[in-house]
Design an enzyme around this catalytic site. Structure first.
Site, mmCIF file in Angstrom:
data_model
loop_
_atom_site.group_PDB
_atom_site.id
_atom_site.type_symbol
_atom_site.label_atom_id
_atom_site.label_comp_id
_atom_site.label_asym_id
_atom_site.label_seq_id
_atom_site.Cartn_x
_atom_site.Cartn_y
_atom_site.Cartn_z
ATOM 1 C CG HIS A 1 -13.999 4.087 37.534
ATOM 2 N ND1 HIS A 1 -15.233 4.761 38.110
ATOM 3 C CD2 HIS A 1 -12.870 5.040 37.725
ATOM 4 C CE1 HIS A 1 -14.908 5.807 38.562
ATOM 5 N NE2 HIS A 1 -13.513 6.139 38.446
ATOM 6 C CD GLU B 1 -17.867 -0.255 38.271
ATOM 7 O OE1 GLU B 1 -16.603 0.327 37.760
ATOM 8 O OE2 GLU B 1 -18.349 0.394 38.970
ATOM 9 C CD GLU C 1 9.477 11.604 51.341
ATOM 10 O OE1 GLU C 1 8.667 11.347 50.648
ATOM 11 O OE2 GLU C 1 10.551 11.246 50.992
#
Lengths: 372, 372
Positions: free
Chosen positions: A58, A60, A291
């Site tokens: 992440h 952080e 798709e």
């Protein structure tokens, strides 16, 4: 721009803007884009982190890892009055408070000893919420960006507006794949369609496939083209990570269809995109790539269920043949489905071999504005 | 890469490549794109020039003007064995030998005293040809690039392959304007079409209009939209230079149609694009912008009479309505009209307000190859 008694030793408008710019280096998909910046007691930037997609650190943790490396190497000194307790982390999204593929950011921030946390968007939904309260309970100074610079907090939220919408609806984030001629055709009048886009475009779209948890095509596409729907590397071999292969529609899938492959395959017997996404969510799909073909694309677009578009545009004109999208039911220009070019990741427009790749997301219903 | 007894004191592949890159900074239209580089006796680049479009200095004159300024200011010294007679001009196109809006480049090169001239593409057609022979007759060393580096000469020719084709056919160079949704629509099913693209795109296309000698639309567009077809500035006022306004088709143009305006207007009563271009050439039009609509665009594309495309693509999807191009008569993918993204000028792909602008030209019939 500080107010409400929250004094900060830096300009949140500037540092927060840089954190959003860092977030935009990421990719869209199962996870939101997030940026995090650590600022020292003198207002200098010590580290800039961002999230690179599901399964990676992440934002952080990315910033804290840089910080740790710079402390270890002596590039950053800790002095009296300018140590982690005096530092601030500015993060575009409330730090998560749960263990997914990576540990909780709240714990990492506590362990690093960061004194102040300023966050942009609030994570109101799901199991990762509550990070701000948890950090405050640990004695950290936690500031909601909306209390200091509402425009910045709104921009931080806007950067993930479709991710929040998908999360709130309990459905996967969706990426629509379109590959067409300049005039929006995906096949000539006689049905020939291989290949409109070139190998570089197909390779790029296999990269999106490899990030997705599922890839979905209609029964029409399966019956016409018999695609494998696997994510393949440039040399044609299968990528390590493979999406769940999903076929949508009422018609039967032939027992020898290539899409069935190793059996990591799901047939969703519906024409309703909401129902299809509900079924995908129930088997743990957080990011689905749509798709095609044109009827499926139209159904998802008509229901406002597309969160990003990758549009591969080959430099040719057909002037007839199958249109890329059908059946939206739109009668007048004011009802057009509106998007915006999205520069997250590789950029909104890029050359890709002989083709061009355009990246877009739905335009927010309202322009970004401070909330107060 | 030198041969055939032509010794050069620099690498023509490298310097010639740079001259083509300089040419690509120009714009397409009535004139070819051209780059010119002056190299001194030690093989150092003294000046790099390029042509910026009809009515501006030719590439050779641009390079010589820089040279003169640098000589005047003392930035370049003339020494024994390293003066103009020892210098070489590398130019991507044979220097012109006639007086148009600017004087003949051959005379400017002679007057500057440049000793050696190496040119890429030969100008076989029209009144400007014969520059190489004229310079040789003036005692200059003149080298055809095809004798030294055929691949470079072929690339120099390829950079203007459509300009040469238009010139050989005695017709104007044509720029096609297309403005569409992501899915190639120019109007919703109920006919609404204003505005699909935004003000920045419209402003950009008015810049192309202002460069063209003529702007052409079909009678259908005139009857449906009553456009003025003038080139306008960002503030809505008319640009200084205005193209001839041309309407093509059999139907009458209403006496009060906005396109008639001040009378600098021509009605070409044909559906045959070749005939229309013939008529434009006969009134001195060297660059025509084909404005639309879909039937006109289709007619010119089907006849391979489009030399560049400016495609403005708005971030919206309609899923129905009027297609951008019709009636090409193409049945199968192998017969698609093939183009290539063209980075001449501002680049092949660029953001333009909320839209994207794509610039393309027809793909050459054969890949670029050395001719020998």
């Amino acid at each position: 721009m500080t107010g409400s008694g929250h004094s900060l030793n830096f300009d949140l408008h500037e540092i927060g803007g840089r954190a959003i710019a860092a977030a935009r280096l990421g990719v869209r998909g199962a996870n939101p884009i997030v940026g995090a910046i650590v600022v020292d007691a003198a207002g200098r930037i010590l580290a800039v982190g961002h999230h690179r997609g599901a399964g990676t650190a992440h934002a952080e943790a990315d910033a804290l890892a840089q910080l740790r490396a710079d402390l270890d190497s002596g590039r950053i000194d800790i002095r009296d009055g300018n140590g982690p307790a005096d530092w601030t982390m500015v993060v575009t999204l409330e730090p998560c408070n749960h263990t997914g593929r990576t540990g909780p950011c709240t714990h990492a921030i506590r362990d690093a000893g960061i004194g102040t946390i300023v966050y942009g968007a609030q994570d109101e939904t799901g199991e990762a919420a509550g990070g701000a309260a948890w950090l405050a309970a640990q004695g950290r100074r936690v500031i909601a960006g909306s209390d200091v610079d509402p425009a910045w907090a709104a921009a931080a939220r806007r950067a993930n507006h479709r991710w929040f919408a998908a999360r709130a609806a309990g459905r996967p984030f969706t990426s629509l794949h379109l590959a067409q001629t300049l005039d929006g055709r995906i096949a000539a009048p006689d049905g020939t369609s291989q290949w409109i886009t070139g190998p570089a475009s197909r390779h790029h779209s296999h990269g999106v496939r490899a990030r997705a948890d599922a890839i979905l095509a209609g029964t029409g596409t399966i019956l016409a083209d018999d695609p494998r729907l696997t994510a393949r590397l440039a040399d044609g071999t299968d990528a390590h990570r493979q999406p769940l292969r999903v076929v949508m529609g009422h018609r039967d899938v032939p027992a020898d269809a290539a899409v069935i492959g190793d059996g990591r395959f799901l047939h969703v017997r519906t024409r309703d995109p909401r129902e299809a996404l509900r079924e995908l969510a129930s088997v743990g799909v957080a990011h689905a790539m749509i798709e095609g073909g044109a009827a499926i694309a139209g159904a998802f677009l008509a229901a406002d269920l597309i969160d990003e578009i990758w549009l591969y545009q080959a430099p040719m004109v057909l002037g007839g043949g199958r249109a890329v999208v059908v059946d939206l039911g739109i009668e007048t220009l004011a009802s057009a489905k509106r998007f915006e070019y999205d520069d997250v990741g590789e950029g909104a427009v890029q050359r890709c071999g002989d083709d061009v790749v355009l990246h877009l997301g739905p335009a927010p219903a309202e322009p970004a504005q401070p909330k107060n």
